[in-house]
Write a protein that holds these residues in place. Structure first.
Motif, PDB file in Angstrom:
ATOM      1  N   GLU A  61       0.860  -1.185   0.000  1.00 17.72           N
ATOM      2  CA  GLU A  61       0.000   0.000   0.000  1.00 17.72           C
ATOM      3  C   GLU A  61       0.894   1.232   0.000  1.00 17.72           C
ATOM      4  O   GLU A  61       1.713   1.431   0.911  1.00 17.72           O
ATOM      5  CB  GLU A  61      -0.924  -0.044   1.233  1.00 17.72           C
ATOM      6  CG  GLU A  61      -1.599   1.268   1.625  1.00 17.72           C
ATOM      7  CD  GLU A  61      -2.489   1.888   0.546  1.00 17.72           C
ATOM      8  OE1 GLU A  61      -1.936   2.260  -0.500  1.00 17.72           O
ATOM      9  OE2 GLU A  61      -3.706   2.036   0.778  1.00 17.72           O
ATOM     10  N   ASN A  71      -9.549   5.418  -2.802  1.00 18.08           N
ATOM     11  CA  ASN A  71     -10.874   6.011  -2.948  1.00 18.08           C
ATOM     12  C   ASN A  71     -11.963   5.122  -2.349  1.00 18.08           C
ATOM     13  O   ASN A  71     -13.082   5.588  -2.117  1.00 18.08           O
ATOM     14  CB  ASN A  71     -11.164   6.280  -4.427  1.00 18.08           C
ATOM     15  CG  ASN A  71     -10.340   7.438  -4.935  1.00 18.08           C
ATOM     16  OD1 ASN A  71      -9.731   8.165  -4.141  1.00 18.08           O
ATOM     17  ND2 ASN A  71     -10.294   7.612  -6.234  1.00 18.08           N
ATOM     18  N   THR A  72     -11.634   3.880  -2.096  1.00 16.84           N
ATOM     19  CA  THR A  72     -12.611   2.992  -1.459  1.00 16.84           C
ATOM     20  C   THR A  72     -13.084   3.582  -0.130  1.00 16.84           C
ATOM     21  O   THR A  72     -14.230   3.393   0.277  1.00 16.84           O
ATOM     22  CB  THR A  72     -11.982   1.591  -1.247  1.00 16.84           C
ATOM     23  OG1 THR A  72     -11.585   1.070  -2.518  1.00 16.84           O
ATOM     24  CG2 THR A  72     -12.974   0.634  -0.593  1.00 16.84           C
ATOM     25  N   ASN A  77     -21.519   2.322  -1.380  1.00 17.60           N
ATOM     26  CA  ASN A  77     -22.359   1.212  -1.842  1.00 17.60           C
ATOM     27  C   ASN A  77     -21.753   0.512  -3.044  1.00 17.60           C
ATOM     28  O   ASN A  77     -20.801   1.001  -3.643  1.00 17.60           O
ATOM     29  CB  ASN A  77     -23.738   1.756  -2.231  1.00 17.60           C
ATOM     30  CG  ASN A  77     -23.629   2.856  -3.275  1.00 17.60           C
ATOM     31  OD1 ASN A  77     -23.148   2.625  -4.383  1.00 17.60           O
ATOM     32  ND2 ASN A  77     -24.049   4.059  -2.923  1.00 17.60           N
ATOM     33  N   ASN A 243      -3.409   8.166  -5.513  1.00 16.51           N
ATOM     34  CA  ASN A 243      -3.668   7.533  -6.813  1.00 16.51           C
ATOM     35  C   ASN A 243      -3.074   8.391  -7.934  1.00 16.51           C
ATOM     36  O   ASN A 243      -3.759   9.139  -8.600  1.00 16.51           O
ATOM     37  CB  ASN A 243      -5.178   7.332  -7.036  1.00 16.51           C
ATOM     38  CG  ASN A 243      -5.704   6.135  -6.290  1.00 16.51           C
ATOM     39  OD1 ASN A 243      -4.967   5.487  -5.557  1.00 16.51           O
ATOM     40  ND2 ASN A 243      -6.976   5.841  -6.454  1.00 16.51           N
ATOM     41  N   GLU A 452     -10.168   0.030 -10.287  1.00 19.60           N
ATOM     42  CA  GLU A 452     -10.183   1.226 -11.133  1.00 19.60           C
ATOM     43  C   GLU A 452      -9.138   1.156 -12.247  1.00 19.60           C
ATOM     44  O   GLU A 452      -9.354   1.692 -13.335  1.00 19.60           O
ATOM     45  CB  GLU A 452      -9.920   2.446 -10.247  1.00 19.60           C
ATOM     46  CG  GLU A 452     -10.513   3.726 -10.745  1.00 19.60           C
ATOM     47  CD  GLU A 452     -12.028   3.683 -10.811  1.00 19.60           C
ATOM     48  OE1 GLU A 452     -12.657   3.680  -9.760  1.00 19.60           O
ATOM     49  OE2 GLU A 452     -12.566   3.635 -11.923  1.00 19.60           O
ATOM     50  N   MET A 469     -17.215  -0.247  -7.363  1.00 16.91           N
ATOM     51  CA  MET A 469     -16.955  -1.264  -6.333  1.00 16.91           C
ATOM     52  C   MET A 469     -17.345  -2.663  -6.829  1.00 16.91           C
ATOM     53  O   MET A 469     -16.743  -3.660  -6.430  1.00 16.91           O
ATOM     54  CB  MET A 469     -17.713  -0.916  -5.057  1.00 16.91           C
ATOM     55  CG  MET A 469     -17.178   0.333  -4.373  1.00 16.91           C
ATOM     56  SD  MET A 469     -15.507   0.107  -3.728  1.00 16.91           S
ATOM     57  CE  MET A 469     -15.874  -0.746  -2.195  1.00 16.91           C
TER      58      MET A 469
HETATM   59  C1  LIG Z   1     -15.868  10.600  -3.281  1.00 16.03           C
HETATM   60  C2  LIG Z   1     -16.014   9.277  -3.976  1.00 16.03           C
HETATM   61  C3  LIG Z   1     -17.144   8.493  -3.731  1.00 16.03           C
HETATM   62  C4  LIG Z   1     -17.294   7.278  -4.395  1.00 16.03           C
HETATM   63  N1  LIG Z   1     -18.388   6.506  -4.096  1.00 16.03           N
HETATM   64  C5  LIG Z   1     -18.532   5.300  -4.690  1.00 16.03           C
HETATM   65  C6  LIG Z   1     -19.584   4.413  -4.294  1.00 16.03           C
HETATM   66  O1  LIG Z   1     -20.367   4.687  -3.382  1.00 16.03           O
HETATM   67  N2  LIG Z   1     -19.683   3.227  -4.957  1.00 16.03           N
HETATM   68  C7  LIG Z   1     -18.801   2.865  -5.954  1.00 16.03           C
HETATM   69  O2  LIG Z   1     -18.939   1.795  -6.523  1.00 16.03           O
HETATM   70  N3  LIG Z   1     -17.762   3.656  -6.296  1.00 16.03           N
HETATM   71  C8  LIG Z   1     -17.606   4.856  -5.683  1.00 16.03           C
HETATM   72  N4  LIG Z   1     -16.522   5.634  -6.004  1.00 16.03           N
HETATM   73  C9  LIG Z   1     -15.522   5.074  -6.938  1.00 16.03           C
HETATM   74  C10 LIG Z   1     -14.683   4.061  -6.109  1.00 16.03           C
HETATM   75  O3  LIG Z   1     -13.976   4.775  -5.137  1.00 16.03           O
HETATM   76  C11 LIG Z   1     -13.729   3.227  -6.928  1.00 16.03           C
HETATM   77  O4  LIG Z   1     -14.377   2.641  -8.025  1.00 16.03           O
HETATM   78  C12 LIG Z   1     -13.125   2.098  -6.076  1.00 16.03           C
HETATM   79  O5  LIG Z   1     -12.828   2.503  -4.784  1.00 16.03           O
HETATM   80  C13 LIG Z   1     -11.883   1.598  -6.749  1.00 16.03           C
HETATM   81  O6  LIG Z   1     -11.250   0.657  -5.914  1.00 16.03           O
HETATM   82  P1  LIG Z   1      -9.739   0.303  -6.195  1.00 16.03           P
HETATM   83  O7  LIG Z   1      -9.346  -0.673  -5.155  1.00 16.03           O
HETATM   84  O8  LIG Z   1      -9.531  -0.023  -7.608  1.00 16.03           O
HETATM   85  O9  LIG Z   1      -8.961   1.705  -5.986  1.00 16.03           O
HETATM   86  P2  LIG Z   1      -8.686   2.537  -4.647  1.00 16.03           P
HETATM   87  O10 LIG Z   1      -9.650   2.207  -3.580  1.00 16.03           O
HETATM   88  O11 LIG Z   1      -8.571   3.960  -5.039  1.00 16.03           O
HETATM   89  O12 LIG Z   1      -7.274   1.986  -4.171  1.00 16.03           O
HETATM   90  C14 LIG Z   1      -6.093   2.259  -4.891  1.00 16.03           C
HETATM   91  C15 LIG Z   1      -4.949   1.941  -3.966  1.00 16.03           C
HETATM   92  O13 LIG Z   1      -3.707   1.965  -4.665  1.00 16.03           O
HETATM   93  C16 LIG Z   1      -2.761   2.618  -3.841  1.00 16.03           C
HETATM   94  N5  LIG Z   1      -1.670   3.059  -4.707  1.00 16.03           N
HETATM   95  C17 LIG Z   1      -1.671   4.013  -5.659  1.00 16.03           C
HETATM   96  N6  LIG Z   1      -0.470   4.106  -6.241  1.00 16.03           N
HETATM   97  C18 LIG Z   1       0.314   3.171  -5.656  1.00 16.03           C
HETATM   98  C19 LIG Z   1       1.676   2.751  -5.824  1.00 16.03           C
HETATM   99  N7  LIG Z   1       2.504   3.329  -6.709  1.00 16.03           N
HETATM  100  N8  LIG Z   1       2.144   1.742  -5.044  1.00 16.03           N
HETATM  101  C20 LIG Z   1       1.343   1.147  -4.122  1.00 16.03           C
HETATM  102  N9  LIG Z   1       0.060   1.511  -3.917  1.00 16.03           N
HETATM  103  C21 LIG Z   1      -0.439   2.496  -4.683  1.00 16.03           C
HETATM  104  C22 LIG Z   1      -3.543   3.688  -3.140  1.00 16.03           C
HETATM  105  O14 LIG Z   1      -2.885   4.177  -1.983  1.00 16.03           O
HETATM  106  C23 LIG Z   1      -4.810   2.926  -2.815  1.00 16.03           C
HETATM  107  O15 LIG Z   1      -4.676   2.177  -1.640  1.00 16.03           O
HETATM  108  C24 LIG Z   1     -16.325   6.850  -5.342  1.00 16.03           C
HETATM  109  C25 LIG Z   1     -15.180   7.621  -5.576  1.00 16.03           C
HETATM  110  C26 LIG Z   1     -15.017   8.822  -4.888  1.00 16.03           C
HETATM  111  C27 LIG Z   1     -13.765   9.641  -5.128  1.00 16.03           C
END
Ligand SMILES: Cc1cc2nc3c(=O)[nH]c(=O)nc-3n(C[C@H](O)[C@H](O)[C@H](O)COP(=O)(O)OP(=O)(O)OC[C@H]3O[C@@H](n4cnc5c(N)ncnc54)[C@H](O)[C@@H]3O)c2cc1C
Length: 489
Positions: A61, A71-72, A77, A243, A452, A469
């Motif tokens: 992380e 962003n999670t 939801n 991110n 994402e 999500m």
């Molecule tokens: C305000 C807001 C509200 C939202 N509400 C919703 C919702 O209710 N429902 C929904 O489906 N979607 C929602 N979304 C979209 C949702 O956040 C994303 O689709 C989802 O969280 C993506 O999950 P993920 O694990 O791919 O990315 P993330 O949860 O963003 O995790 C990415 C991770 O990668 C890490 N990272 C980045 N670069 C590096 C690196 N070089 N080395 C190591 N780690 C790194 C970050 O620190 C982070 O831990 C929302 C987004 C925002 C901004």
């Protein structure tokens, strides 16, 4: 190396127990089976699945522990097809209807096979997340109208994440915080190791398989500037500053096939007083449809009542991005102040339009003029903000098609607005096994992606609440299983 604390599904560890596990020093001298880059929902779903498949897993992380989860953390939801028997949603929400919704918002810009597969697997998510200990609220009514399609996490995205971290650690997954991946060793689509910066020095983390789950590049303003120019300096990023798309860039440089339009991002109107990063949902503003929106010159620039807010709210970020200095002001009167979910910041309030203009540093005669012209153009109608009503303007170059009421009852209120970037669309191409594809279309040997960073395969354009999500959980599980199977063979 496994923590040896495997617990039955749903068992929660005490905070003290999980703290102990977190303090464990991770040994990088031996290769791991599965290296997961990122620490959000997709990463954790992959890590848990891989660990359950018998793999030795490390989660890298990039953020410090307090900011873990990208962003999670801001989510509430996820969207699931279901037959109506789920206690978390009203229903039913058939797979065909989900697919129709997806086709509509993307305009068909989706990989249909992957979309159908995602939707089919979405039916399992409440059960699977429940087995990991994640809890949901009863179906939600009220202004969001998502009770049929979306299940809401009890405790929000942070609650979901904390549960997944506890579960991962209980299964022996090693988690390293403050460990950004700064380089990847990849040869012809074969992952060898990730280079991380941790504790002030570089470490090489070797693994038999990689799961890239490190989100988009929305927090990388320099990268956004390539497409938006200096305007991007005035964008606010709704989510994590971590991110920055570094892993995405490394993968594309290593020859992975890109997916999604690099110039596109999901941008909404948010309160201009929000912090540069991480303002989350509390800074979103839904007041636009209830009044007028003017730019720095106190001029209206778009039909505020074109359609219902959920269908239109994602165009306003882009519209404001095109205005001088990327700022706009939503102006309403006292009749509308209680009709929408407020921002966390109080509205700017004044007894006259002139006074309001002064407080917003707009030209008072210009704002007086805009409001007077708008008021004169409002036609008689029956105001009903729950439907596309017949309250509209006549004779304006920029009409307001619905919910047009005169702005004349003090006090008057305003919210400053700026573009709030939620996520970017550029990602890596994957197949049904969540395996990344090389530019020539061949699957990589041992490289998987989830969340994402690959969402553009399914969501090529537009947005459907809760699908981020869903994609992350479905592909996280598939990636984790594939990576563990690869490592075991
Ligand atoms: C305000 C807001 C509200 C939202 N509400 C919703 C919702 O209710 N429902 C929904 O489906 N979607 C929602 N979304 C979209 C949702 O956040 C994303 O689709 C989802 O969280 C993506 O999950 P993920 O694990 O791919 O990315 P993330 O949860 O963003 O995790 C990415 C991770 O990668 C890490 N990272 C980045 N670069 C590096 C690196 N070089 N080395 C190591 N780690 C790194 C970050 O620190 C982070 O831990 C929302 C987004 C925002 C901004």
């Amino acid at each position: 190396m496994r923590g040896g604390m495997a617990s039955s599904a749903g068992d929660a560890l005490s905070p003290a127990e999980s703290e102990d596990i977190r303090m464990t020093t991770v040994d990088f001298s031996e290769p791991f089976d599965v290296v997961v880059a990122g620490g959000g929902n997709a990463a954790l779903c992959a890590a848990i699945t891989a660990a359950r498949g018998g793999a030795r897993v490390v989660v890298l992380e990039g953020a410090p522990q307090f900011y873990r989860g990208g962003n999670t953390r801001h989510t509430r939801n996820l969207r699931c097809a279901h037959d109506g028997t789920a206690p978390t949603m009203t229903g039913p929400y058939e797979e065909a209807e989900f697919l129709d919704d997806l086709m509509r918002v993307t305009g068909g810009n989706t990989d249909r096979d992957l979309a159908e597969m995602t939707i089919a697997h979405s039916t399992e998510l409440i059960g699977w997340l429940g087995e990991q200990g994640v809890r949901f609220q009863p179906p939600l009514g009220g202004t969001l109208s998502l009770g049929k399609t979306n299940a809401f996490f009890l405790g929000g995205g942070r609650g979901e994440l904390n549960t997944l971290y506890r579960q991962a650690e209980a299964l022996g997954v090693s988690v390293v915080y403050d460990a950004p991946v700064i380089a990847l060793m990849v040869t012809d689509g074969f992952f060898v190791s990730a280079q991380i910066m941790h504790d002030g020095r570089q470490h090489s983390v070797r693994g038999k398989a990689l799961v890239a789950a490190s989100g988009g590049f929305e927090a990388n303003v320099e990268w956004l500037k390539q497409y938006w120019g200096p305007a991007a300096d005035n964008f606010l990023i709704r989510g994590t500053p971590y991110n920055r798309g570094d892993v995405l860039r490394m993968l594309l440089d290593a020859g992975i096939m890109p997916v999604g339009d690099p110039t596109q991002c999901h941008a909404v109107a948010i309160d201009a007083r929000a912090p540069r990063f991480d303002g989350g949902i509390a800074t979103r503003l839904d007041s636009v449809v209830f009044g007028i929106v003017v730019n720095r010159e106190a001029k209206r620039f778009y039909d505020e009542g074109e359609d219902t807010w959920p269908k239109r709210y994602a165009i306003w970020g882009r519209l404001i991005a095109q205005q001088p200095e990327q700022i706009a002001y939503s102006i309403i009167d006292s009749r509308s102040i209680r009709l929408f979910m407020p921002s966390i910041f109080p509205a700017v309030q004044a007894d006259t339009i002139t006074e309001l203009a002064g407080k917003l540093e707009l030209d008072p005669p210009a704002l007086e003029n805009t409001v007077a012209k708008f008021n004169a153009a409002v036609q008689p109608g029956t105001f009903d903000h729950t439907v596309l009503d017949d309250c509209r303007t006549a004779g304006l170059a920029i009409p307001k098609s619905h919910w047009a009421r005169t702005i004349e009852e003090p006090p008057f209120y305003a919210y400053p607005l700026r573009p709030g970037i939620t996520f970017t669309y550029l990602g890596v191409r994957v197949n049904k096994n969540a395996r990344m594809l090389m530019k020539d279309g061949k699957p990589t040997a041992n490289m998987y992606a989830a969340g994402e960073i690959m969402a553009g395969n399914v969501l090529g354009k537009g947005y459907l609440a809760g699908i981020g999500m869903t994609i992350g959980t479905v592909f996280g599980r598939i990636a984790g299983e594939g990576a563990a199977t690869h490592a075991n063979n």
